[in-house]
Design an enzyme around this catalytic site. Structure first.
Site, PDB file in Angstrom:
ATOM      1  N   GLY A 216      49.084  55.435  32.727  1.00 41.20           N
ATOM      2  CA  GLY A 216      48.128  54.412  32.316  1.00 41.20           C
ATOM      3  C   GLY A 216      47.532  54.744  30.971  1.00 41.20           C
ATOM      4  N   GLY A 219      41.650  56.862  29.361  1.00 46.22           N
ATOM      5  CA  GLY A 219      40.322  56.439  29.794  1.00 46.22           C
ATOM      6  C   GLY A 219      40.296  55.576  31.025  1.00 46.22           C
ATOM      7  N   THR A 220      41.428  55.396  31.714  1.00 45.69           N
ATOM      8  CA  THR A 220      41.448  54.541  32.897  1.00 45.69           C
ATOM      9  C   THR A 220      41.036  55.274  34.174  1.00 45.69           C
ATOM     10  OG1 THR A 220      43.835  54.967  33.029  1.00 45.69           O
ATOM     11  CG2 THR A 220      43.144  52.912  32.004  1.00 45.69           C
ATOM     12  N   GLY A 221      40.851  56.583  34.121  1.00 49.06           N
ATOM     13  CA  GLY A 221      40.345  57.319  35.274  1.00 49.06           C
ATOM     14  C   GLY A 221      41.380  58.101  36.037  1.00 49.06           C
ATOM     15  N   LYS A 222      42.449  58.540  35.381  1.00 51.52           N
ATOM     16  CA  LYS A 222      43.498  59.299  36.080  1.00 51.52           C
ATOM     17  C   LYS A 222      42.974  60.652  36.551  1.00 51.52           C
ATOM     18  CE  LYS A 222      46.225  58.918  32.480  1.00 51.52           C
ATOM     19  NZ  LYS A 222      45.433  57.971  31.683  1.00 51.52           N
ATOM     20  N   THR A 223      42.202  61.330  35.715  1.00 47.88           N
ATOM     21  CA  THR A 223      41.646  62.633  36.118  1.00 47.88           C
ATOM     22  C   THR A 223      40.664  62.481  37.267  1.00 47.88           C
ATOM     23  OG1 THR A 223      41.920  63.434  33.846  1.00 47.88           O
ATOM     24  CG2 THR A 223      40.445  64.670  35.278  1.00 47.88           C
ATOM     25  N   HIS A 438      38.110  33.980   3.888  1.00 41.38           N
ATOM     26  CA  HIS A 438      39.054  34.710   4.747  1.00 41.38           C
ATOM     27  C   HIS A 438      38.595  34.679   6.204  1.00 41.38           C
ATOM     28  CE1 HIS A 438      42.074  38.041   5.252  1.00 41.38           C
ATOM     29  NE2 HIS A 438      41.342  38.233   6.332  1.00 41.38           N
ATOM     30  N   GLU A 439      37.344  35.039   6.447  1.00 40.18           N
ATOM     31  CA  GLU A 439      36.851  35.097   7.823  1.00 40.18           C
ATOM     32  C   GLU A 439      36.710  33.714   8.420  1.00 40.18           C
ATOM     33  OE1 GLU A 439      36.820  37.818   9.353  1.00 40.18           O
ATOM     34  OE2 GLU A 439      37.174  39.018   7.568  1.00 40.18           O
ATOM     35  N   HIS A 442      40.098  32.788   9.811  1.00 41.44           N
ATOM     36  CA  HIS A 442      40.338  33.443  11.099  1.00 41.44           C
ATOM     37  C   HIS A 442      39.611  32.717  12.229  1.00 41.44           C
ATOM     38  CE1 HIS A 442      42.704  36.835   9.941  1.00 41.44           C
ATOM     39  NE2 HIS A 442      41.776  37.412   9.195  1.00 41.44           N
TER      40      HIS A 442
END
Length: 655
Positions: A216, A219-223, A438-439, A442
């Site tokens: 994954g 930062g998805t929480g595997k640990t 430009h912005e 967008h």
């Protein structure tokens, strides 16, 4: 590898202080001069020795040669004498003190030879500061640096080679404390049951998994899942990293692998958690000596996973962001039997995460957690933790008593589009107008094609960007239609198109936009089968087949796709010219325009213009899009980052 429990926390500090105290006492005892019980009689050899130990200066200040010594010896004028390794010290009967240098020892030998032949009463002679009476620590002192280095090296070697220690008391984290990753937790339930009772599986002839691979995004929480699994299964837990097996010395990495599995078997049931397991790498042709050592480490790892019995109660749990970097032999059935993808949290999970982390800070009452969850589509639990912490930092910076909703909104914007820099050099009027155009381009194309929710558009610098259009997805999506990808490319090209429409010239501010648009186009052409030419060939399959491939055709197809979408984007911008003028002027006047005003400007366009826009539409109403990547189609295609994150370009640009 964890530190020994004896060296952790206050126990380690107390042990170090105790060792230092004992060492200081022993050193003081050894070096403390012994004081005689009764002072020696004046004129005796003991008194002379005491004076010499105090200071040899009275003798050293009066140097004589061997002739004086022999004359005093012949005429019996010597009262006492002391022989050392380097000199002969003499005190005459009338109190004169002098010394004769004797580096070779020949004078002392001559003196003792004559002394043996004397008749009558002889003067007392003693030894002073010779090797025979030198304290042991003075003899060892010259070699102490080498000894300390040897002791230090031995201590480090013993510590590094000590067996891996398993944590038995649990990690303090259960599945209930891990918010999100529902599918992964469900897949780990049977693993938990196996670790609690391995014999039951063996009695039925079932072969439980030897290894589980968690994959994954970062930062998805595997640990956290690995720690929760250890707690839920009441198993010992050994945590290492993939790079820990690497060493500059041949054979050390192999011994570490053996020690790891040996410790796990002794502590069974046990979970070996290897974080960032891709650090082990793949086996390769031995073109370098480092390749040979890496291959031997992987081979030893494969042998160890094949070596323990299914009922041994040992489970290898790996976590990686790059599963394709692992050796294929490691991923086959019988080693890592199961691969579990840890996905991004859903809407409800994000709301729970905000409530969890907000409970750890002084948050204001009545926060709209549901709105915060809706505005953070596609973010990981680690990103949400960062947002909550950054909101608290913003509140502390503003000397607020509580963390308000406005702080959370600012923190979300910082996470998506970067920190607002301070001390920026003011831009010229020409540059401000170009950035505003430009912005505005967008924002209008994003709102018109419904690429996502246009939150705001600003010409204030954020991160590396000189201006920002913040577009957030409105729902979690895993599949993206071809029309959605084309719409996103048009949104990325709209800033450059607006500049071309106003100034008949483009600027370098569109560099990052072109990079992102090119990634999407290359993925569509080379991985997703969306080429304008109709080809379905996947470049990833060609690479895996080791077939020589000329990529010019794919590059030309991607460029053709970009050019066709640029023409559609310019046509749409010409139809929305009044709205483009309005938003540009608002940005020049106010610097920031809310997304609602962008939608209102589009709604005020003349009806014929809106009907004419239908001819250039490329599909029905488009849904939100968070990120577009070939990996969403189970391939290794080009990775595409979401809009608004800082790019890797070397200079500031406009998003």
């Amino acid at each position: 590898m964890k530190k020994a429990p004896l060296l952790q926390g206050r126990r380690g500090l107390a042990l170090c202080l105790f060792v230092l105290l004992v060492s200081a006492v022993l050193a003081a005892w050894q070096f403390m001069p012994a004081s005689p019980a009764n002072p020696p009689a004046a004129g005796s050899v003991a008194a002379m020795l005491a004076e010499l130990k105090d200071s040899t200066e009275p003798w050293r200040s009066n140097r004589r040669d061997i002739s004086t010594l022999m004359a005093d010896l012949t005429e019996s004028r010597i009262g006492t004498a002391a022989i050392s390794d380097e000199a002969v010290y003499v005190t005459t009967a009338d109190g004169l003190q002098y010394w004769v240098p004797d580096q070779s020892g020949r004078i002392a030998d001559l003196l003792l030879e004559r002394y043996a032949g004397l008749s009558g009463e002889r003067f007392p002679v003693t030894l002073f500061d010779t090797d025979g009476e030198t304290p042991w620590y003075k003899r060892v002192l010259p070699y102490s640096p080498i000894g300390l280095l040897i002791l230090l090296a031995a201590g480090v070697a013993i510590y590094r080679m000590q067996p891996y220690r398993a944590r038995r008391e649990g990690t303090g984290i259960g599945f209930d404390q891990v918010i999100g990753a529902g599918e992964a937790k469900l897949a780990l339930r049977d693993v938990t049951a196996y670790l609690r009772d391995p014999a039951a599986y063996a009695a039925l002839g079932a072969r439980p998994p030897k290894g589980v691979l968690l994959t994954g995004e970062p930062g998805t929480g595997k640990t956290q899942l690995a720690k929760a699994l250890a707690t839920e299964s009441n198993a010992a837990f050994i945590q290492v990293t993939g790079s820990e097996f690497s060493s500059m010395y041949f054979g050390v990495g192999i011994q570490k692998v053996k020690a790891l599995f040996r410790a796990a078997r002794k502590q069974a049931p046990c979970i070996i958690f290897i974080d960032e397991i891709d650090g082990i790498g793949k086996r390769a042709e031995q073109q370098r000596s480092s390749d040979a050592e890496s291959n031997r480490i992987i081979n030893q790892f494969l042998a160890e996973m094949d070596g323990f019995e299914p009922a041994s109660g040992v489970l290898v749990l790996g976590a990686t962001n790059f599963p394709n970097s692992l050796d294929p032999a490691l991923l086959r059935e019988g080693r890592f039997d199961r691969s579990i993808a840890v996905g991004l949290p859903g809407l409800d999970d994000r709301e729970k995460l905000f409530r969890l982390y907000a409970g750890k800070i002084r948050a204001a009452e009545g926060l709209d957690y549901a709105q915060l969850a809706r505005n953070t589509v596609g973010l990981t639990p680690a990103s949400i933790a960062y947002i909550v912490n950054h909101a608290a930092l913003l509140a502390a910076r503003g000397e607020a008593l509580q963390v308000e909703m406005s702080h959370f909104v600012d923190a979300i914007e910082t996470c998506r589009i970067g920190e607002q820099p301070s001390g920026v050099t003011p831009l010229s009027a020409t540059d401000r107008k170009r950035i505003a155009v430009h912005e505005a381009g967008h924002a209008l194309i994003a709102a018109d094609l419904r690429v996502g929710r246009v939150e705001k558009v600003t010409i204030l610098p954020r991160g590396q960007a000189l201006g920002v259009t913040l577009v957030t997805p409105v729902e979690d999506k895993r599949l993206h239609l071809e029309s959605e990808l084309r719409a996103r490319i048009m949104m990325l090209l709209a800033g450059r198109g607006a500049e071309q429409l106003y100034f008949n010239e483009v600027s370098s501010g569109a560099g990052q936009d072109l990079q992102e648009a090119s990634k999407i186009a290359l993925s569509m052409v080379g991985a997703l089968g969306m080429s304008p030419s109709g080809t379905l060939l996947s470049l990833q399959a060609v690479r895996e087949a080791n077939i020589d491939f000329d990529s010019r055709a794919s590059i030309e197809a991607a460029d053709h796709l970009l050019r066709s979408l640029e023409r559609e984007c310019l046509a749409r911008l010409r139809l929305m010219k009044p709205a483009l003028d309005e938003i540009t002027q608002r940005l020049l006047d106010e610097e920031t325009v809310p997304g609602e005003d962008v939608l209102a400007a589009i709604a005020r366009l003349p009806q014929p213009s809106q009907d004419a826009q239908i001819s250039v539409l490329i599909g029905p109403a488009l849904e939100a899009i968070d990120r577009v990547a070939a990996s969403a189609m189970n391939g290794e295609g080009l990775q595409l980052t979401p809009l608004g994150k800082d790019g890797d370009d070397e200079g500031p640009g406009m998003v």
